[in-house]
Design an enzyme around this catalytic site. Structure first.
Site: not given
Lengths: 462, 462, 462, 462
Positions: C157, C179-180
């Site tokens: 990030n 991204c989860h």
């Protein structure tokens, strides 16, 4: 509809052109072999009797013990009746008679214009479109009024303009146009793996491709099988078979009007570097007449055929006899996959298994550079009540130019049909790559063709 | 540069192709008649001697009492020298010799392909472009390195591809392509007012038009003179003269290779509803060979001519003699407006009077639907150091399709020239509407033409 | 690489940030549990020692009997070494230290600006981006030079700007950002089915969603599970739990800084009608400070937390100890799925199973209306050497406006970082919805934050 | 209409809001001073009596000897009557009363939101728009039905949304929105030349600018006067007067609610590098409340004013008295240019002189990056029956982000007004940069404002 244990009952399918022979029986067979779905198929056809015979055939099928999917078939006499309550609408009609198709194909020959199919592009395809669009306007308006949330699956040619008419008249329509020509090219790639690599059991469904273009003139720029990149193998394949052509069953092209030795596939690959993803008979018609359809000798040299209308008439008669035998149970519908993916799509749209397949849909940007709204052919992700195109990217500019010419011509044909504008229609006609004759001769041909199809052109000033 | 009392001195113009005859003398005359500007013109030409003679002619002019604008002319031997310090760059070159042009025009005739000009599109235009693009790459790189803030005014054909090459190589270049063909159509409209309405003193400059398309194949969809809408009058005009054609001086087209009776203008208007805005000779070449350039008889019936290269060679010789007479002051440069608008543009760019005129520039959206970056022809507002296109709108889709085919073909030619890719170049060649012959014959023709122009194609694999 | 029996050996993965703790061990575990792939992972980290420890941990793992996927781990000391020969590049770095992150989060609090995470947007996210972009420029240039055909998977990030920097510097890069957070929302939907319908065994992977937006501020407008439309169920769910919030394990949000009771999810759904698809902690930061992050009391009322940097420092220390224990085999890496989909992606890219998943990629049109080239989050079809976005459509215009503001702000940040332009950076900073303070105070805060991160801003005029 | 000798008679102008005072008399004066045009002006106003008084004033004027343009003025009682036969439609209405405007401006102040005008953006502008849009729907439908070929010139604020409503309801409408704010900035540039260069006689009309943005928040990125580039001079000008501000008549801003010392102009230039092209009072309202409108002290420090509604009420009363005096010929309409360009536009549209001027029109691409169809402000070329925008280019991305937020918010307001959707309207309201207060407080304010304007919101669920 009712969901239970990943099965769905109470489905209502409207089948427009429900008196058709080959296609309808294929769908019946596919439905019969699937145990997850049941419901009713309403068969509508301008030939009501044919629809009735088909309902008998379908209901016979549901009585058989070896049939897992028990459906009820019902012939109805109006479009509205068919659509009322429909969850799915399948359209597979013959726009006009084979006599009309004879005019589409034979008249241009008098002017030296040869067409191998005559139902998609070229003089025949354009005039067929002018005849078909009003029928699709009627269907679109009926869907809008009666079953606006139904998914519509179109099989009729000209695929692009049929689908395009639906989305023009009813922009919110949920429509996909389905065509098996890309599967044919995937099968060619599977056959290639056998011929070049000795791999015998590859199914065309496991060949991953990226497809972009328009129906019958779409292109593959990525192809793989598991970890293998098929593009360099295809290059070797083309080099090996460029002169002779390639067929799984050599010589077949001379026996069947639908066969070919893929020489056009190979020539287009050599010249443009991508894999054209339709049969040679269709591809030939999108290129200028000076390429593959110059004259019957050229056609023969490229190892494909002009499909004679006489053949279609003969075949129609055979099917008509067969339909009676099936209705009388003198013969039974064979339970083998039709090769179409309509059933699998219906299941995906019901939430019973997402998958990716090539479809014809209005362009939302899945093919960069082609106009938004034009109907294009690419892969799409099918899921519950949803078909979302996969971004296919941009064609190389040289191919794009050829495709774009047809796309824009199709838009002109649509507008001409909707506004009943003969001059505009001729502008599209004269801009078709097969119409490579003196402009005044072209106008004469166009007028004669329109006269022949006049019965379908109500409101035109002819 | 120095501004004083709305006059500017110390301007530096680089003239690429400064040994040219007609064009250079025209500019000299225009500069000589204007009292607001002075400065230096650096003449660069691969024929240095011709540039020197022109410098003598120009400096002679500045000595004359009747000349208001006194400029200094200087022949230079390198591009860099010409560009150093330049405020404006004018490019007007002959890409290749008339012998090369003879190949462009005559070889296709052996294959039944007739071209009325051969410098813009068709086999001749495409091969000329392949030859010219490397020259423009060189110019673009030099401008980028030496005079990146100069305004570049291009007059060379093929206009679109010359301008397009400059913007491809140096995207920040300040460039306009200028062409007088639209003026010719404005003059036709002025002549129409005389013929149809008895209005005698209308200047073409007072005819307001909206122009959109590409050079030599651009279209007018709005035309007015003061309060009058000229479109309905043009319709009557076409109806009246459709068969006979119309000329201000009847019969002129048979006397001059550059004349025509506007029959193609009229036929295109009848078929498409807009006014094509270039001379018939150019328009004919953008349409399929089955329309206006089928054979010499068709050309004659449409009342225009195929310009023979012999004529160009003869004319060149005459101009060569004249140039010597002018240098020796046996003859004087005539002080009459050249009919080009280069001077007026220069003045506007210097802040001496905004105006609106048609120009060729990369598309920023001024023509909706054509690719961004492609060079298009529309009106633009010229002001101090600024040329901003006027939004011209969208062509009707049928015309758009014809124009788009050429635009995309030009993009293919550009890419082929930049990457020296013969196969790609042939894909453009074979897709030109005049190349309506057997694809294998087309390839043979292409190969022969490339051989003839090989000297300009360094780095190609031929 | 070598393919055999649908297994692949000899794969080379470069892991940038290979000294990381949580993430690296997760990947090691995933690789260890899969029997189809083997190869080498090269660990590169600016903390070389940490990479070395991780190589020991990884190699230990490969020695275990219960491990199916035997990989070799190697710490390398340069980026170039890591990338040489790489098939895949995984990037998961901490841009700057936790001390830097303390400045990102704590300094704004002095000015009344509260951030729940501070790594994506808001003052903290923007300053973090300015610090990170130069690192990604270096990585992009190295990939371009050394392993241009490798697939790059980013986990760092700010996701959008990291991925965007890679594509800006090397436009041909094959990159996906993973991204989860969307999985979390799919899990919420699965939990909803349990809470509202008593359905216990729904896996989040079987929840089909259409995702569109940008990382941490993306939206779901279609959600289904098998035949069920989840949107109306979600509406009832929100109505039921709007005031109390909903958690699978009630009260968890008070125990974990990463938990929440989904009240922001619910409020956004009520106001905007779509399902926001990230955790509440991230969502809050994209809205104006006057909404969810006004002050600590508001945060508490919405049942989520501001993650204190102290916590992160403490956690870092624990992981550091754990890393030593793992290297010494005092403790073993647990073999359970990490919850990330990196391995499944790698397999798909190797041709071992196409699938559809949400990813962050440059917009090719998959989100209509957002700028082409900006990094957006949507579903994509992953196949052999290919990631093709699924057309996600267009956000409702009110949501589009909020998303677009961030997208454009990110573009400004990128440009500011690349050109080292402080004034431009401040224009982005001052336009962030959390920066709702007096403009002069904002400038003071910005200057102080830049001073704190100055060490990473080489070449800036600070 | 009749053309003769470059004069036109029989023109029919419909004036919607024909009972207005200032604007109507200004137009009457402009028409009276021009000898090229004559015809009839039909005055329509919901206050019929005011229209009647104005017709008397207008007809009085035509009796005067010093008046060259003799027009007939007629008060009509229906919109349809006014539009029947209209060549031009001028719209200049007050949407709602000053009492409504008091709510727009004063209520937000209770919540700490200050607005300097309150008619364009901010809480006041948005609520005013919600009130006005239904009126414009009615006008658009009437124009479509009665006078579809008439040119419509809008002067009412909120300019963008009024114009946008017309084009939304009747897409083929020929509409331009006209505003003199850009002229004000051109006048500032003329004053700058006097102050900085001693040039005394520069007319604002001779200042060439390129304008791009939206009404009251548009920007100049090129400005020149003859050969001079004004951008570097403006930079020096800003540097010199940044702290003190600049006025032609120093101190004026304290005497007039409409004046300012251009400090916001200067601050925006310093921060963003372009010249904002509207008065400070308008510009301030487009920026976040934390910039120029934080509180009355900040306003004073920036040397502009909040226009009190009391002033407007007082001024209205004065004009009402004046209107009676004018009708009774106790006073005469002054013959001096109004400063509006309506007349010049009408003449251009009649074919009496092309010119370039800034206008508000639906975006066709003249501002790259803003949505097609949104109303933007740029230059346009006006000619006979034609207004074509000049390509203005793209805003720098940081400014684009601020402008885009307003453009999209306006689109949301339009949709909310057309669908009478309060929730959607609040989403726009809450996203306005001046609405920087607690979201729940914002909702309370919004509800109160809507209650106050309820009388205009028929069909809403309030």
């Amino acid at each position: 509809m009712k969901y239970e244990n990943e099965k769905v009952s109470g489905i209502h399918i409207a089948y427009i052109g429900g008196g058709s022979r080959g296609w309808a029986w294929g769908l019946m067979g596919d439905l019969a072999m699937d145990s997850d779905l049941t419901g009713t198929v309403k068969l509508y056809d301008i030939n009501y009797e044919a629809a009735q015979i088909n309902s008998t055939i379908g209901n016979n099928l549901s009585l058989r013990d070896d049939v897992k999917g028990k459906w009820r078939y019902e012939a109805v006499s109006t479009l509205k009746e068919a659509l009322t309550g429909a969850d799915f609408v399948i359209i597979s009609i013959l726009p006009g008679s084979f006599k009309d198709m004879a005019s589409d194909v034979n008249l241009p020959q008098e002017y030296g214009i040869y067409q191998s199919v005559g139902d998609t592009t070229g003089p025949g395809g354009i005039v067929r479109a002018l005849r078909t669009i009003p029928m699709y306007v009627e269907i679109a308006e009926a869907v809008k009024a009666v079953s606006p949330n139904a998914w519509v699956i179109n099989y009729t040619n000209p695929m692009t303009l049929c689908t395009r008419t639906l989305s023009e008249i009813f922009p919110q329509i949920k429509v996909v146009g389905c065509c098996h020509e890309v599967f044919g090219t995937q099968e060619l790639l599977a056959a290639m793996l056998k011929a070049m690599k000795g791999m015998k059991d590859v199914s065309y469904k496991d060949i991953t491709v990226n497809v972009l273009g328009i129906n019958h003139f779409t292109w593959i720029n990525e192809a793989s099988y598991q970890g293998m990149d098929l593009m360099p193998i295809y290059k070797e394949f083309v080099d090996k078979y460029y002169e002779t052509g390639f067929e799984e069953h050599p010589g077949n092209w001379e026996k069947s009007f639908f066969g070919s030795a893929n020489r056009i596939h190979f020539d287009l690959f050599r010249r443009y570097g991508l894999i054209a993803a339709a049969g040679d008979r269709h591809l030939a018609e999108f290129m200028p007449s000076t390429w593959y359809l110059k004259d019957p000798d050229t056609v023969k040299a490229y190892k494909f055929s002009l499909t004679p209308i006489e053949y279609r008439l003969k075949r129609q008669k055979e099917l008509s006899h067969q339909s009676k035998r099936l209705a009388n149970r003198e013969e039974e519908v064979a339970l083998r996959p039709s090769g179409e993916e309509g059933l699998r799509m219906i299941k995906a749209l019901l939430g019973l298994g997402n998958f990716v397949i090539n479809v014809n849909m209005p362009n939302q940007g899945q093919v960069s550079g082609l106009p938004i709204g034009a109907v294009v052919e690419t892969n799409a992700l099918m899921a519950r009540d949803s078909v979302r195109p996969v971004m296919a990217g941009r064609l190389p500019i040289d191919i794009h130019n050829m495709v774009s010419r047809h796309v824009l011509n199709q838009e002109v044909v649509l507008r001409a049909a909707l506004t009943k504008d003969k001059s505009l229609a001729f502008r599209a006609f004269s801009n078709d790559p097969l119409v490579n004759i003196d402009i005044n001769k072209a106008e004469e041909l166009f007028n004669r063709m329109l006269q022949n199809t006049k019965g379908y052109l109500s409101g035109w000033d002819l």
